[in-house]
Design a protein around this motif. Structure first.
Motif, short mmCIF file in Angstrom:
data_model
loop_
_atom_site.label_atom_id
_atom_site.label_comp_id
_atom_site.label_asym_id
_atom_site.label_seq_id
_atom_site.Cartn_x
_atom_site.Cartn_y
_atom_site.Cartn_z
N TYR A 53 0.84 -1.20 0.00
CA TYR A 53 0.00 0.00 0.00
C TYR A 53 0.88 1.25 0.00
O TYR A 53 0.65 2.19 -0.78
CB TYR A 53 -0.95 0.01 1.22
N TYR A 54 1.91 1.26 0.85
CA TYR A 54 2.78 2.43 0.93
C TYR A 54 3.62 2.59 -0.34
O TYR A 54 3.96 3.72 -0.71
CB TYR A 54 3.64 2.40 2.20
N ALA A 55 3.93 1.48 -1.00
CA ALA A 55 4.67 1.57 -2.28
C ALA A 55 3.79 2.24 -3.33
O ALA A 55 4.25 3.10 -4.09
CB ALA A 55 5.09 0.18 -2.72
N ALA A 56 2.50 1.85 -3.36
CA ALA A 56 1.56 2.45 -4.31
C ALA A 56 1.37 3.93 -3.99
O ALA A 56 1.31 4.78 -4.88
CB ALA A 56 0.22 1.73 -4.26
N ASP A 57 1.29 4.23 -2.69
CA ASP A 57 1.12 5.62 -2.26
C ASP A 57 2.35 6.46 -2.63
O ASP A 57 2.21 7.61 -3.06
CB ASP A 57 0.90 5.64 -0.74
N SER A 58 3.53 5.86 -2.51
CA SER A 58 4.76 6.56 -2.89
C SER A 58 4.77 6.84 -4.39
O SER A 58 5.19 7.93 -4.82
CB SER A 58 5.99 5.73 -2.52
N ALA A 59 4.31 5.85 -5.17
CA ALA A 59 4.24 6.03 -6.62
C ALA A 59 3.27 7.16 -6.96
O ALA A 59 3.52 7.97 -7.87
CB ALA A 59 3.80 4.74 -7.29
#
Lengths: 131, 162
Positions: A53-59
């Motif tokens: 989730y945080y990887a998607a949010d970072s993207a």
């Protein structure tokens, strides 16, 4: 009539008792190990999801930076909505608006990648439900 | 062997067989217990690891969100301490057992600043030395601020996105 009550373990009784106790302990040990293992796997899945989730949010944040950089050069974004995959079935959808060359984040939500097809799993039973 | 000795000898023999069986049973039980105790210990260890991992992920999420709500001028490397039951600790209120460290990295772009946070949750060992700290979980997240940070004069070029 003076009979003595003889209460003693026969030969083999301790072995039977031992087998029973060891069997019980083995079952308990296996069950506790299996429970702990499944707990650990579930925790790993949960932490993997958090990281995804945080990887998607970072993207999504990197995309906002890209759009804002484009706006500073006078380039409008190709789309005001972008989707970033979280899992195979979920994505983080970000919606922005551009007003007077200024970027504004309108919405950030988790969405399903595939829409559920209700006709795919029709009831297979032939029972008649009486109302 | 005379007739008076026979019952006594049979009794002794039966007793010795029973005792021998008991000794074998105790030895076998000790061996089985040693193996089963290891299985229980392994289950306990796995359960502890699962609990620590779950709480570490929660602590990392807390630290990430705690950093993301700050204004860019307030962002700095911060540590959030926890006791052995994963209860948050105020600084100096007791010896911590775990901590989450949020380290920001500023990347200034054309129009704004992208801050990358690396949140690492560690378990503090008995010796309390840096080498004795066990990493439990690492989370990476980013946050974009429209404006260039950190600024020496404390001014903000543009408003923050959102």
């Amino acid at each position: 009539m003076n009979r003595k009550l003889n209460m003693s373990f026969g030969t083999g009784a301790p072995v039977i008792l031992l087998v029973f106790v060891v069997l019980c302990l083995t079952v308990l040990a296996s069950l506790s190990l299996m429970t702990a293992l499944s707990d650990f796997r579930l925790t790993e899945k949960s932490t993997d999801y958090t990281a995804a989730y945080y990887a998607a949010d970072s993207a999504a944040e990197a995309w906002l930076a890209e759009v804002d950089a484009g706006l500073s050069r006078g380039t409008l974004p190709e789309s005001v909505t972008a989707s970033f995959p979280v899992t195979d079935r979920q994505a983080l959808q970000v919606t922005i608006s551009v007003t007077d060359g200024r970027l504004r984040l309108l919405e950030e939500k988790l969405t399903a990648v595939e829409v559920w097809d209700y006709d795919e799993h029709l009831p297979q039973f032939s029972d008649v439900i009486v109302e | 062997m005379n007739s008076a000795d026979r019952p006594r000898s049979a009794g002794v023999s039966r007793l010795s067989v029973f005792l021998l069986e008991l000794i074998i049973v105790i030895v076998f039980f000790a061996m089985a217990s040693a193996v089963l105790l290891q299985v229980f210990a392994k289950a306990d260890q796995l359960s502890d690891r699962a609990e620590n991992l779950s709480c570490a992920a929660a602590a990392a999420t807390d630290a990430a969100e705690g950093q993301r709500i700050l204004s860019p001028e307030e962002i700095e490397t911060r540590r959030y301490y926890y006791d052995e039951n994963w209860e948050p600790l105020a600084e100096g209120s007791g010896p911590p057992s775990f901590y989450a460290e949020a380290a920001p990295e500023f990347s200034v772009g054309e129009a704004g600043t992208l801050v990358s946070f690396t949140i690492t949750v560690r378990q503090i060992g008995e010796s309390r030395k840096d080498a004795d700290q066990i990493p439990l979980y690492t989370l990476q997240t980013k946050k974009y601020y429209s404006g260039k940070y950190p600024q020496s004069d404390g001014t903000q070029e543009k408003e923050e996105v959102q």
